[in-house]
Structure formats: C-alpha cells, structure tokens
Design a protein around this motif. Structure first.
Motif, PDB file in Angstrom:
ATOM      1  N   MET A   9      41.793 -47.209   2.766  1.00  0.00           N
ATOM      2  CA  MET A   9      41.954 -46.775   1.601  1.00  0.00           C
ATOM      3  C   MET A   9      42.911 -47.678   0.732  1.00  0.00           C
ATOM      4  SD  MET A   9      43.228 -43.021   2.845  1.00  0.00           S
ATOM      5  CE  MET A   9      42.102 -41.792   3.586  1.00  0.00           C
ATOM      6  N   TYR A  62      40.558 -38.312   6.976  1.00  0.00           N
ATOM      7  CA  TYR A  62      42.087 -38.407   7.036  1.00  0.00           C
ATOM      8  C   TYR A  62      42.277 -38.614   8.432  1.00  0.00           C
ATOM      9  CZ  TYR A  62      47.009 -37.580   6.564  1.00  0.00           C
ATOM     10  OH  TYR A  62      48.520 -37.645   6.568  1.00  0.00           O
ATOM     11  N   HIS A  89      44.196 -40.827  -5.890  1.00  0.00           N
ATOM     12  CA  HIS A  89      44.871 -41.750  -4.796  1.00  0.00           C
ATOM     13  C   HIS A  89      45.035 -40.843  -3.478  1.00  0.00           C
ATOM     14  CE1 HIS A  89      44.810 -44.594  -7.894  1.00  0.00           C
ATOM     15  NE2 HIS A  89      45.706 -43.847  -8.704  1.00  0.00           N
ATOM     16  N   PRO A  90      44.351 -40.914  -2.616  1.00  0.00           N
ATOM     17  CA  PRO A  90      44.446 -40.054  -1.264  1.00  0.00           C
ATOM     18  C   PRO A  90      45.737 -40.131  -0.646  1.00  0.00           C
ATOM     19  CG  PRO A  90      42.618 -41.521  -0.984  1.00  0.00           C
ATOM     20  CD  PRO A  90      42.953 -41.547  -2.582  1.00  0.00           C
ATOM     21  N   LEU A 131      41.661 -35.188   3.225  1.00  0.00           N
ATOM     22  CA  LEU A 131      42.607 -35.228   1.937  1.00  0.00           C
ATOM     23  C   LEU A 131      41.780 -34.913   0.805  1.00  0.00           C
ATOM     24  CD1 LEU A 131      44.983 -38.195   2.915  1.00  0.00           C
ATOM     25  CD2 LEU A 131      45.397 -35.826   2.749  1.00  0.00           C
ATOM     26  N   ALA A 188      34.455 -40.748   2.212  1.00  0.00           N
ATOM     27  CA  ALA A 188      34.658 -40.380   1.031  1.00  0.00           C
ATOM     28  C   ALA A 188      33.435 -39.805   0.157  1.00  0.00           C
ATOM     29  CB  ALA A 188      35.653 -41.303   0.420  1.00  0.00           C
ATOM     30  N   ASP A 196      38.539 -37.143   1.024  1.00  0.00           N
ATOM     31  CA  ASP A 196      38.671 -38.353   2.121  1.00  0.00           C
ATOM     32  C   ASP A 196      38.689 -38.072   3.596  1.00  0.00           C
ATOM     33  OD1 ASP A 196      38.906 -41.510   0.944  1.00  0.00           O
ATOM     34  OD2 ASP A 196      39.485 -39.680  -0.782  1.00  0.00           O
ATOM     35  N   GLY A 216      47.228 -36.821  -2.106  1.00  0.00           N
ATOM     36  CA  GLY A 216      46.233 -36.278  -1.450  1.00  0.00           C
ATOM     37  C   GLY A 216      46.873 -34.767  -0.796  1.00  0.00           C
ATOM     38  N   ARG A 276      38.256 -36.000  -5.488  1.00  0.00           N
ATOM     39  CA  ARG A 276      37.524 -36.673  -4.184  1.00  0.00           C
ATOM     40  C   ARG A 276      38.154 -36.297  -2.943  1.00  0.00           C
ATOM     41  NH1 ARG A 276      40.099 -42.901  -3.962  1.00  0.00           N
ATOM     42  NH2 ARG A 276      39.066 -42.830  -1.686  1.00  0.00           N
ATOM     43  N   SER A 301      42.392 -35.194  -3.291  1.00  0.00           N
ATOM     44  CA  SER A 301      43.186 -35.995  -4.254  1.00  0.00           C
ATOM     45  C   SER A 301      42.338 -36.192  -5.649  1.00  0.00           C
ATOM     46  CB  SER A 301      43.488 -37.074  -3.797  1.00  0.00           C
ATOM     47  OG  SER A 301      42.444 -38.015  -3.652  1.00  0.00           O
TER      48      SER A 301
END
Length: 664
Positions: free
Chosen positions: A39, A134, A96-97, A91, A53, A132, A101, A130, A93
C-alpha cells in the motif's frame, strides 16, 4: 524430525506457548509487512494491475444492512478484473486506504459492480472511491489470547501437549443406516471417546455427512455443541447439513460472508427478530435524533473548552456563567452539546447491554453454534462453554487457530485429510518451524488409534481415483458402486470422436513446443500454449451440450489462472489448485504449466498439491503438461508411467505443426 514439523510433544504449557507465540509473530509480521509494503510502495493503479485494488468506483448507498451496517453498490463502466471477490475484507477510501479507509466485506461481484457491506456510512463528498484488499489483525489477537488462556480452557492439557493418549471407546448408539460401515464406526467412536477423536476423510468420502450425524446424535443426548472450521464456506457447508436435519442452529459471523441460505440463522438476524429488540431499536432511533440536534451546538473541542471538563462546562452553562474567556452564550451552547452527549452515551450503553442480554438468550437456546475457528474467539462467545467442539477441515487450520474453539469444550472431534493441502503460511521462517503442521496431523501421528479412515469415496470414477489412492492412501480407498458408470458423453448431445474428449476418465495431454513464460516483475508462471488448447476444448464441449457449471479449470500458478480467465467464458470456474480444494466439477482441465529444458517444476513437486488437483473431477480429468519436463521428477514420472500403462497419454502437435483444435 523432518523440516517443517514442530515437536510432536511439548514439555510444558509454557514450552507450547512460547513455540507458537514465536511462529505467530513471524507470520503476523510477514502479513502486515506485505500489506503495508504494497500500500505504501505501489500506486493505486499498480495495486489494481496486481488484482488487489479497484479504482474509479462510484458509490451508491443502498441503505441499512444487518447489525447497523450499510450496503453500498460500487460501480464503474469499465469491466473490473481483480482478485477481490465475495467474502473478502476490504477498505473503501477516497485516495489513501491506510489513512481514510472504511472497512467492509464484499457481498457480491459482477463484471462492473461490487455489493459491499460497510461498517459505517461513506462521507457524502466521496463521489469516487477505491477498493483495496485489507489485512485484519483480529485473528492473530484471538490466537494469541487462546495461547495465554491455555490453562483456563476446558480441554485436557496432557492430551493437547501429547503426554497422554485419549481413551477410545465407541458408544453404543443407533446411527443412521444410510451411513457406510466406516462412517458408522467414526460416529460411534467420536461420541464415545474422551477427550478427542479424529476422522480422516479423504476426497469425496462423506466427511461432512459423518459430522452432521455426530451433531444430530450429540443434540439428542442433550449436548451443547460448537461446530467450526477454518473457512466460512466450510462452516456453511456443515451448517447446511445440520439445517437439512432440522437441527436448531445459530451461525455467528459477518452475514455478508455467509451463504444466502444461512443468513436467516445468523446471530445478527436472530437478534433483530428477538421480541426485545424493539427497545434496542428505539434507543438507536433516539440516539440518531439526538445526534441531529447536537449538530446545532458547538462541540467542546480542546481548543474551545480551554481545559474545562464536561462537568465544569455543564455547571457554568446551567448558571449562565463565562469562564476562561469563554462567553456565557458560547458556554451555554457547549453545555447543551454535553447534555446531549451524556444522554447519547447512556442510551448507547443501555442498547448495548440489552443487545448482550438478547445474544445470551439466543445462544442459550441454540443446540449448535456455528462459527469459524477465529469466530469462536469473538466477544459473543467469550464466556460461553460447550460440551463438544467439532472442527471440520481441521487440516486447513494452523494449530493456534484450532486452539481457539478447542479450549471451549472438554471434548473434541477433528475431521480433515492431512494428505491434502496444509494451511497457507506466508512466512517462510514460520513454515520452516512448522506452522503449517496442523494439530490434526500432530495428533494422528501421536494417536493413530484415536482415528477412523473413511474409506469409500462417492465423488469420482474409479479410474480417476486409482493413482491418488495408490500413491497417497496405500490403496485403502474404494469407489462406491455405480461410479464406474460415469461418462463424459452422458453430459453431451452425443459422444465425441475425439482423442482427448472421449469417454476415458483420465487423459494426459503432452503439449510440446509450448514453453512456460514469466511476466515482467512476477514470480508466477504462465503457459499460453496450454491455455489455448484448453480454450479450444472448452468451446468444443459447450458447443456439444456441456453446461458451464459442469466444467472447472485448474492451474497451480496465479498468472496462468489470470490468462485462462481472459480466454474462457465468465461462467467457467477457473482457480488455482489451492482455490479448488474442497470443490468438485464433472469435468476438470488441469494445466501444469511448467515446460523448460532444465526440468524445473518448482512447487508442483508438493505431493499434497498434486493429490488435490487430481481429485476434483467426477467423470473426466484432462491433464495438460510437458512430459519431458515433468518426467524428471519422481512423482510425475510415476504418474506418467501409470497413465501410459493404461493408454491414457496422448500428444498434440507443436505450434509449428498444427493449430489448437487438431490434437494428434
């Protein structure tokens, strides 16, 4: 002691604890470092290319979901290609996860959308988000807590540590006559042995059926049972079997991770349907109203209140006094905010306590509670004890994970097959020290008499079973009557006159002149030549009446899986070997990928991985590989010799000698 095996016996509880604390810390550090490294070092676009992602998603709020969560649809016009699928923790977000997030779980996925259940609302300003994959630390914390609570658990430590064998004494009980003799012996021994019994259930031998019968008879005896497995799908399979026998159950866990048919039995839904839940709803509705009112007043941030406590603000506000330079009107308005905050806190505490009482009431009335091994360590079961714990797919769970449910009952039944794939362990150091060596395997090595092999398989044609049976199970397995009549042509409009797609149950196809390839920056492998042949033969089967749900495609390498997914129809299931464990299809294509002059086959030489790959098909197994590369390994040399003796090896021309679709 071979590499990868921990001690079979542990001297003391502290010895046991120290050993597994060390392994867990190695694994946790590796998983967290992998996530953080990705990340922080990769852009969102790079993570999207890696399949972890998805960018440019438009969120639509679909309203409340179970347990106070929110359901969102995340959509974009461009087709989504990703590893993220139903049940994954994610996540959502803005950019920026790791900073902003919001955690959630994927409920469903299509070519263009995700249905995601989130723990809270997304900010209204987030027009594009976005998604992602996790990493969640909760399972590590629960395993560590189980290790700390070792002496407080209900299970016999002397047996756990390997000092004393269990007592094996079959119980005289009437078992369903639909079970075969080995299954009946396993049920009786499981119910009569103390404090543990192991059920060795190879592919297709009715392990889940056997466990459901154990659950049924345990309930009849008035026992309270905790039924677990490492994965949600394994828990759900067992729970569905229990439901089919009309057993009263509660399923603990995130409803988005459950099969739809089991959400009615989820703890969340049963709580919301409880007669006393109206009071909880009234509290939360009132809290929402108070929050709206609270927005009209200034929040007493540290800068605003200038060191004053809530109590001081209330006192000054009631007497309409200023203090520390705060005007009287400002003080009065902050005091109103505090009054509302204290009322909200009291209502929340009351709602949470009432919810806890409802949960205890539901669990008290449940004969069987279902949860993953990690879920058995949830706050709902923190003070709950059981008479019996059942662990399905026990060879897929690390020993610390199995320990979580094990400590909640004085007796345990573990079921699995240590001849198939072990748990996934990311840390090479932890793997080398034995984190992948499961409690089931340790116990069956120490206490073989406390186990029963289920020896009749109901899945596949005997010819598909033959090599794995001889190689991995000493020839002890038998095929159920009637399986010898399974034919590929029974799924088609008419039999195919084809050297690969005929009625032979197993065919190895030698694919020369199709070398493996490696994508830039990838440690995986792919083989476009093998993939094109599979595409051709899948198309041919579909044209002749086979249905997409009949067909599965397996490759040991993720890059080959990605390549195949791009070539095949969306409704053809394509997975790695690990992803297909526990699954079956009528027809399986297995691409072994490796083709190089050095004869290197990497992790293909793992016998358990080959065992899983060879035992997913019911009536037709087509194996594609390079005979010259594979035969340099003893295991594959034996497989090829076995198939050659049975006339089950054919060849396709090299790319220069013919096009896919015209096998020789």
């Amino acid at each position: 002691m071979r590499p990868g095996k921990p001690p079979l016996r542990f001297e003391t509880p502290d010895h046991y604890r120290e050993h597994f604390f060390r392994l867990l810390e190695l694994e946790r550090r590796e998983e967290m470092e992998t996530m953080e490294r990705e990340m922080r070092s990769l852009s969102g676009l790079e993570r999207e290319r890696a399949g972890r992602a998805v960018l440019g998603l438009k969120p639509t709020d679909r309203g409340p979901w179970l347990g106070g969560r929110r359901l969102y649809t995340l959509w974009r016009p461009a087709e989504i290609e990703t590893e993220i699928g139903p049940g994954d923790m994610v996540l959502v977000s803005l950019r920026h996860p790791l900073r902003d997030g919001i955690p959630g779980v994927v409920l469903e996925r299509t070519r263009h959308t995700f249905q995601v259940v989130l723990e809270q609302r997304l900010p209204r300003a987030w027009r594009q988000v976005r998604l992602d994959l996790y990493v969640n630390d909760i399972t590590f914390r629960r395993m560590a807590q189980a290790l700390r609570n070792l002496e407080l658990g209900a299970f016999d430590l002397s047996v756990l540590l390997g000092h004393r064998p269990p007592r094996v004494r079959p119980l005289a009980v009437a078992v369903a006559d639909t079970l075969n003799p080995a299954q009946q012996r396993a049920v009786k021994a499981a119910l009569g042995s103390w404090p543990l019994f192991l059920i060795h259930g190879p592919f297709g031998t009715g392990k889940t059926t056997t466990l459901v019968e154990i659950l049924r008879l345990a309930v009849e005896q008035g026992l309270r049972v905790l039924a677990t497995a490492d994965s949600n799908i394994a828990v759900d399979n067992l729970a569905e079997g229990a439901l089919a026998r009309d057993l009263p159950i509660v399923r603990i866990g995130h409803p988005a991770k459950m099969l739809p048919a089991l959400r009615e039995q989820s703890l969340d839904l049963q709580v919301e349907r409880h007669s006393r839940y109206g009071l909880v709803q009234a509290h939360w509705k009132r809290i929402e109203e108070l929050r709206e009112e609270q927005k009209r007043y200034p929040r007493p941030t540290p800068a605003r209140r200038r060191g004053l406590t809530y109590e001081q603000i209330l006192r000054h506000g009631r007497h309409f006094k200023s203090s520390r330079g705060i005007p009287r009107e400002e003080m009065r308005r902050m005091a109103r905010w505090v009054e509302l905050e204290l009322e909200i806190r009291a209502l929340r505490e009351s709602a949470e306590k009432e919810t806890q009482r409802i949960v205890r009431d539901i669990l008290k009335r449940a004969a069987i509670v279902f949860a993953t091994c990690s879920g058995a360590g949830s706050e709902y079961l923190e003070n709950e004890t059981f008479d019996l714990v059942v662990v399905d797919e026990a060879t897929q769970a690390t020993e610390p994970a199995t320990l979580i449910p094990l400590l909640k009952a004085p007796r345990a039944v573990l079921a699995g097959d240590h001849r198939q794939l072990p748990p996934t362990v990311l840390s090479q150091a932890a793997e080398a020290l034995g984190l992948g060596f499961t409690l089931f395997e340790r116990w069956i090595t120490l206490f073989p008499r406390a186990s029963e092999l289920l020896n009749i398989q109901y899945r596949m044609h005997p010819a598909i079973m033959e090599f794995p049976n001889l190689r991995f199970y000493e020839g002890k397995l038998k095929a159920a009557p009637g399986l010898e009549n399974l034919r590929l042509s029974q799924l088609l409009d008419h039999p195919l006159d084809h050297p690969v797609l005929d009625d032979r149950p197993v065919v190895f196809v030698h694919v020369p002149g199709a070398p493996e390839q490696q994508r830039r920056g990838s440690t995986s492998r792919e083989n476009p030549g093998q993939a094109l042949w599979i595409q051709t033969w899948v198309d041919l089967l579909l044209k002749h009446g086979a249905r997409a749900e009949h067909i599965g495609v397996i490759a040991p390498y993720e890059d080959q899986v990605k390549l195949l997914r791009g070539l095949l129809p969306e409704d053809i299931e394509v997975k790695t070997v690990d992803g297909f464990q526990g699954r079956e299809k009528e027809i399986i294509f297995l691409s072994l990928v490796r083709s190089n002059p050095q004869g290197e086959i990497g992790f293909l030489r793992d016998q358990r991985r080959l065992n899983v790959a060879l035992t997913r098909a019911r009536r037709k197994l087509v194996i594609l590989g390079d005979r010259d590369t594979l035969s340099q390994d003893p295991l594959y040399h034996d497989l090829l010799a076995f198939l050659e003796q049975r006339g089950a090896v054919v060849a396709v021309p090299s790319p220069q000698g013919g096009a896919p679709g015209s096998p020789a």
